[in-house]
Motif scaffolding. Structure first.
Motif, PDB file in Angstrom:
ATOM      1  N   TRP A 301       0.823  -1.207   0.000  1.00 19.53           N
ATOM      2  CA  TRP A 301       0.000   0.000   0.000  1.00 19.53           C
ATOM      3  C   TRP A 301       0.857   1.256   0.000  1.00 19.53           C
ATOM      4  O   TRP A 301       0.541   2.242  -0.675  1.00 19.53           O
ATOM      5  CB  TRP A 301      -0.947  -0.004   1.193  1.00 19.53           C
ATOM      6  N   LEU A 302       1.920   1.252   0.753  1.00 21.20           N
ATOM      7  CA  LEU A 302       2.808   2.412   0.767  1.00 21.20           C
ATOM      8  C   LEU A 302       3.346   2.702  -0.626  1.00 21.20           C
ATOM      9  O   LEU A 302       3.357   3.851  -1.095  1.00 21.20           O
ATOM     10  CB  LEU A 302       3.960   2.183   1.746  1.00 21.20           C
ATOM     11  N   ARG A 303       3.798   1.652  -1.311  1.00 18.98           N
ATOM     12  CA  ARG A 303       4.353   1.848  -2.648  1.00 18.98           C
ATOM     13  C   ARG A 303       3.296   2.393  -3.596  1.00 18.98           C
ATOM     14  O   ARG A 303       3.532   3.366  -4.330  1.00 18.98           O
ATOM     15  CB  ARG A 303       4.904   0.520  -3.176  1.00 18.98           C
ATOM     16  N   LEU A 304       2.105   1.792  -3.601  1.00 18.19           N
ATOM     17  CA  LEU A 304       1.061   2.191  -4.542  1.00 18.19           C
ATOM     18  C   LEU A 304       0.567   3.613  -4.291  1.00 18.19           C
ATOM     19  O   LEU A 304       0.418   4.413  -5.227  1.00 18.19           O
ATOM     20  CB  LEU A 304      -0.122   1.214  -4.442  1.00 18.19           C
ATOM     21  N   LEU A 305       0.317   3.943  -3.033  1.00 18.68           N
ATOM     22  CA  LEU A 305      -0.273   5.246  -2.746  1.00 18.68           C
ATOM     23  C   LEU A 305       0.746   6.380  -2.809  1.00 18.68           C
ATOM     24  O   LEU A 305       0.410   7.503  -3.178  1.00 18.68           O
ATOM     25  CB  LEU A 305      -0.983   5.221  -1.390  1.00 18.68           C
ATOM     26  N   ILE A 306       1.990   6.089  -2.454  1.00 21.68           N
ATOM     27  CA  ILE A 306       3.021   7.126  -2.611  1.00 21.68           C
ATOM     28  C   ILE A 306       3.210   7.451  -4.088  1.00 21.68           C
ATOM     29  O   ILE A 306       3.333   8.621  -4.473  1.00 21.68           O
ATOM     30  CB  ILE A 306       4.341   6.673  -1.963  1.00 21.68           C
ATOM     31  N   GLU A 307       3.206   6.435  -4.934  1.00 20.72           N
ATOM     32  CA  GLU A 307       3.302   6.665  -6.383  1.00 20.72           C
ATOM     33  C   GLU A 307       2.128   7.493  -6.890  1.00 20.72           C
ATOM     34  O   GLU A 307       2.273   8.311  -7.805  1.00 20.72           O
ATOM     35  CB  GLU A 307       3.357   5.326  -7.130  1.00 20.72           C
ATOM     36  N   ALA A 308       0.936   7.290  -6.278  1.00 21.76           N
ATOM     37  CA  ALA A 308      -0.264   8.028  -6.699  1.00 21.76           C
ATOM     38  C   ALA A 308      -0.412   9.363  -5.982  1.00 21.76           C
ATOM     39  O   ALA A 308      -1.388  10.074  -6.202  1.00 21.76           O
ATOM     40  CB  ALA A 308      -1.497   7.172  -6.445  1.00 21.76           C
ATOM     41  N   ASP A 309       0.555   9.704  -5.128  1.00 23.85           N
ATOM     42  CA  ASP A 309       0.523  10.950  -4.367  1.00 23.85           C
ATOM     43  C   ASP A 309      -0.710  11.050  -3.479  1.00 23.85           C
ATOM     44  O   ASP A 309      -1.318  12.110  -3.327  1.00 23.85           O
ATOM     45  CB  ASP A 309       0.605  12.165  -5.302  1.00 23.85           C
ATOM     46  N   ILE A 310      -1.088   9.915  -2.867  1.00 25.75           N
ATOM     47  CA  ILE A 310      -2.169   9.864  -1.890  1.00 25.75           C
ATOM     48  C   ILE A 310      -1.530   9.751  -0.506  1.00 25.75           C
ATOM     49  O   ILE A 310      -0.707   8.864  -0.284  1.00 25.75           O
ATOM     50  CB  ILE A 310      -3.112   8.669  -2.151  1.00 25.75           C
ATOM     51  N   PRO A 311      -1.856  10.619   0.436  1.00 25.22           N
ATOM     52  CA  PRO A 311      -1.171  10.635   1.731  1.00 25.22           C
ATOM     53  C   PRO A 311      -1.315   9.310   2.494  1.00 25.22           C
ATOM     54  O   PRO A 311      -2.428   8.832   2.722  1.00 25.22           O
ATOM     55  CB  PRO A 311      -1.860  11.773   2.491  1.00 25.22           C
ATOM     56  N   ILE A 312      -0.179   8.739   2.876  1.00 29.46           N
ATOM     57  CA  ILE A 312      -0.167   7.474   3.607  1.00 29.46           C
ATOM     58  C   ILE A 312       1.100   7.393   4.445  1.00 29.46           C
ATOM     59  O   ILE A 312       2.155   7.896   4.044  1.00 29.46           O
ATOM     60  CB  ILE A 312      -0.244   6.254   2.643  1.00 29.46           C
ATOM     61  N   VAL A 313       1.005   6.802   5.633  1.00 30.18           N
ATOM     62  CA  VAL A 313       2.158   6.482   6.462  1.00 30.18           C
ATOM     63  C   VAL A 313       1.935   5.113   7.102  1.00 30.18           C
ATOM     64  O   VAL A 313       0.793   4.680   7.271  1.00 30.18           O
ATOM     65  CB  VAL A 313       2.401   7.527   7.585  1.00 30.18           C
ATOM     66  N   LYS A 314       3.026   4.454   7.427  1.00 32.63           N
ATOM     67  CA  LYS A 314       2.911   3.217   8.204  1.00 32.63           C
ATOM     68  C   LYS A 314       2.694   3.589   9.665  1.00 32.63           C
ATOM     69  O   LYS A 314       3.326   4.512  10.184  1.00 32.63           O
ATOM     70  CB  LYS A 314       4.177   2.372   8.058  1.00 32.63           C
ATOM     71  N   MET A 315       1.794   2.887  10.336  1.00 31.40           N
ATOM     72  CA  MET A 315       1.527   3.196  11.738  1.00 31.40           C
ATOM     73  C   MET A 315       2.691   2.733  12.608  1.00 31.40           C
ATOM     74  O   MET A 315       3.168   1.610  12.495  1.00 31.40           O
ATOM     75  CB  MET A 315       0.236   2.518  12.220  1.00 31.40           C
ATOM     76  N   ASN A 316       3.141   3.630  13.491  1.00 31.29           N
ATOM     77  CA  ASN A 316       4.235   3.327  14.403  1.00 31.29           C
ATOM     78  C   ASN A 316       3.743   3.170  15.825  1.00 31.29           C
ATOM     79  O   ASN A 316       2.646   3.603  16.185  1.00 31.29           O
ATOM     80  CB  ASN A 316       5.270   4.463  14.385  1.00 31.29           C
ATOM     81  N   THR A 317       4.564   2.557  16.645  1.00 28.47           N
ATOM     82  CA  THR A 317       4.477   2.669  18.087  1.00 28.47           C
ATOM     83  C   THR A 317       5.586   3.637  18.507  1.00 28.47           C
ATOM     84  O   THR A 317       6.480   3.946  17.697  1.00 28.47           O
ATOM     85  CB  THR A 317       4.704   1.319  18.776  1.00 28.47           C
ATOM     86  N   PRO A 318       5.564   4.138  19.754  1.00 30.21           N
ATOM     87  CA  PRO A 318       6.701   4.967  20.175  1.00 30.21           C
ATOM     88  C   PRO A 318       8.044   4.263  19.988  1.00 30.21           C
ATOM     89  O   PRO A 318       9.041   4.911  19.674  1.00 30.21           O
ATOM     90  CB  PRO A 318       6.397   5.225  21.654  1.00 30.21           C
ATOM     91  N   GLU A 319       8.074   2.942  20.119  1.00 31.79           N
ATOM     92  CA  GLU A 319       9.335   2.210  19.955  1.00 31.79           C
ATOM     93  C   GLU A 319       9.763   2.138  18.500  1.00 31.79           C
ATOM     94  O   GLU A 319      10.918   2.423  18.160  1.00 31.79           O
ATOM     95  CB  GLU A 319       9.203   0.800  20.535  1.00 31.79           C
ATOM     96  N   THR A 320       8.823   1.792  17.595  1.00 33.84           N
ATOM     97  CA  THR A 320       9.213   1.663  16.186  1.00 33.84           C
ATOM     98  C   THR A 320       9.511   3.020  15.558  1.00 33.84           C
ATOM     99  O   THR A 320      10.259   3.097  14.584  1.00 33.84           O
ATOM    100  CB  THR A 320       8.124   0.944  15.365  1.00 33.84           C
ATOM    101  N   LEU A 321       8.938   4.100  16.121  1.00 35.98           N
ATOM    102  CA  LEU A 321       9.234   5.438  15.606  1.00 35.98           C
ATOM    103  C   LEU A 321      10.720   5.765  15.726  1.00 35.98           C
ATOM    104  O   LEU A 321      11.275   6.521  14.924  1.00 35.98           O
ATOM    105  CB  LEU A 321       8.407   6.477  16.367  1.00 35.98           C
ATOM    106  N   LEU A 322      11.387   5.162  16.722  1.00 37.23           N
ATOM    107  CA  LEU A 322      12.822   5.404  16.894  1.00 37.23           C
ATOM    108  C   LEU A 322      13.629   4.955  15.681  1.00 37.23           C
ATOM    109  O   LEU A 322      14.701   5.474  15.414  1.00 37.23           O
ATOM    110  CB  LEU A 322      13.325   4.673  18.143  1.00 37.23           C
ATOM    111  N   ASP A 323      13.097   3.969  14.938  1.00 36.72           N
ATOM    112  CA  ASP A 323      13.804   3.445  13.766  1.00 36.72           C
ATOM    113  C   ASP A 323      13.245   3.976  12.448  1.00 36.72           C
ATOM    114  O   ASP A 323      13.638   3.509  11.375  1.00 36.72           O
ATOM    115  CB  ASP A 323      13.721   1.913  13.773  1.00 36.72           C
ATOM    116  N   ASP A 324      12.328   4.942  12.514  1.00 33.04           N
ATOM    117  CA  ASP A 324      11.754   5.502  11.296  1.00 33.04           C
ATOM    118  C   ASP A 324      12.857   6.140  10.451  1.00 33.04           C
ATOM    119  O   ASP A 324      13.686   6.918  10.949  1.00 33.04           O
ATOM    120  CB  ASP A 324      10.702   6.550  11.669  1.00 33.04           C
TER     121      ASP A 324
END
Length: 409
Positions: A301-324
């Motif tokens: 979904w990230l690949r498809l929607l970023i290519e289409a310029d539709i706003p999308i992000v992967k949902m993070n937890t406070p822990e996974t945000l550290l590795d964003d």
């Protein structure tokens, strides 16, 4: 210049989250913030994990770039020291009730007589012209008072608070903005002034811009509450292997999304062709999105929607945000060595400045760490500081008073 407010002297008589968050924003912009603490210290020193007593995570994040001065305002010497500091400060910020400030001899007229250029800014529960003026206030109370739990309930059942010190931080930002604007006014006129930032009214302004809705008109032409924001289906979408946050909003977004989803005929449906029409069918569109997103992985979904310029992000937890990857690229998180707390992870200063770049100048202070050096900087003589330390009007951290005084000199 370490920030645009370099050289501005701020006395911070606030505690908990709201006021300290406001002074943090000023301190990060270069202001010399002296945190005036009672002998017991700010209550947030004990909130959350800590390696040492009085240095909790909550305190560490809200109080970097500040210096701690312990004064007992019940003692004549402590109150006298504070008043001496007021006479040469630029800003006095407080969260005590105004009546309490008056009893201390620190009402606006009192301090204006000491220093007419002073910005005197109070943030407390309620505006002083209303019947709630003397009531205490905390974040949860403010969320309830302006209807936030009821707005949440339309999404998820029983009324509940937002899982953050939401009101405290919003009002803290408003307080820092008010102080910055008052400083600008003083630059133009040479005059200080008193500013009040009541939590109730400030947070109501923040929330009702979205949710007064139909009651904006007199008489009302609809219910309160922005339907799209309150829909139970307005939430991150489950994918095959996680969740994503998506905002399919404009006409062009929806046209492209219908194509990607394999439902191009929906783009021609008058129910979905315009924003007003979609607002009338927002629940069914949210349900449609929820079904579609479960058919592919988050990365796909990230690949498809970023290519289409539709706003999308992967949902993070406070822990996974550290590795964003973006947070890493902009160095938002950094690990620094605190003099007593060891390695701690700090949150970056989000803005970027072409000049007067803000800096991390001080780690969060230990209780009374800077009492002696600050009092000397504000003009108290050595014997005055010694006397205040002896009678308990002032308190320094761990070293004895003579060693602190020698260090300050």
């Amino acid at each position: 210049m370490a920030g645009p407010l370099s050289g501005v002297r701020v006395l911070d008589m606030t505690s908990n989250i709201m006021g300290p968050y406001a002074s943090l924003l000023l301190a990060d912009m270069g202001a010399d913030v002296c945190k005036i603490e009672s002998p017991e210290g700010d209550s947030t020193r004990s909130v959350g994990p800590a390696r040492n007593k009085g240095m909790s995570v909550t305190f560490l994040h809200a109080n970097r770039n500040k210096r701690s001065v312990v004064l007992d305002l019940k003692k004549d010497s402590g109150l006298a020291a504070l008043k001496r500091m007021v006479s040469t400060s630029d800003v006095l910020m407080y969260s005590l009730r105004p009546k309490t400030m008056g009893k201390l001899g620190l009402a606006y007229q009192d301090v204006c007589n000491m220093n007419p250029r002073l910005i005197y800014c109070g943030a407390f529960g309620f505006g002083q012209r209303g019947p709630y003026a003397d009531r205490p206030a905390y974040d949860d109370l403010m969320q309830a008072a302006v209807g936030m739990p009821v707005l949440q309930a339309r999404k998820s059942g029983p009324p509940q608070y937002v899982a953050s010190a939401f009101a405290d931080r919003v009002v803290g930002m408003a307080m820092s903005n008010a102080i910055a604007m008052a400083l600008y006014y003083r630059e133009r006129t040479g005059r200080g002034q008193a500013v009040q930032v009541p939590m109730f009214e400030t947070f109501a302004h923040f929330v009702l811009g979205d949710h007064l809705y139909g009651h904006t008109f007199v008489p009302p032409i609809g219910d309160w509450g922005y339907e799209r924001m309150m829909s139970p289906e307005r939430k991150p979408y489950r994918t095959l292997d996680g969740h994503v946050g998506v905002s399919v909003y404009t006409d062009r977004h929806w046209q492209r999304f219908f194509e990607i989803a394999g439902r191009p005929e929906m783009a021609a449906d008058p129910r979905y062709g315009t924003l007003p029409a979609r607002m009338q069918h927002v629940v069914e569109l949210f349900e449609f999105l929820a079904q579609i997103f479960e058919t592919r992985s988050s990365d796909e979904w990230l690949r498809l929607l970023i290519e289409a310029d539709i706003p999308i992000v992967k949902m993070n937890t406070p822990e996974t945000l550290l590795d964003d990857e973006h947070m890493k690229a902009v160095s938002f998180f950094s690990v620094q060595e605190h003099p007593t707390e060891g390695s701690i992870r700090t949150l970056g200063i989000a803005q970027e400045w072409s000049e007067s770049t803000p800096e991390m100048r001080y780690p969060a202070p230990r209780l009374g760490e800077h009492t002696v050096e600050v009092l000397r900087e504000y003009g108290l003589a050595q014997q005055e500081v010694e006397a205040a330390l002896r009678d308990g009007g002032a308190r320094a951290e761990t070293r004895d008073s003579s060693e602190e005084l020698n260090h300050a000199q």
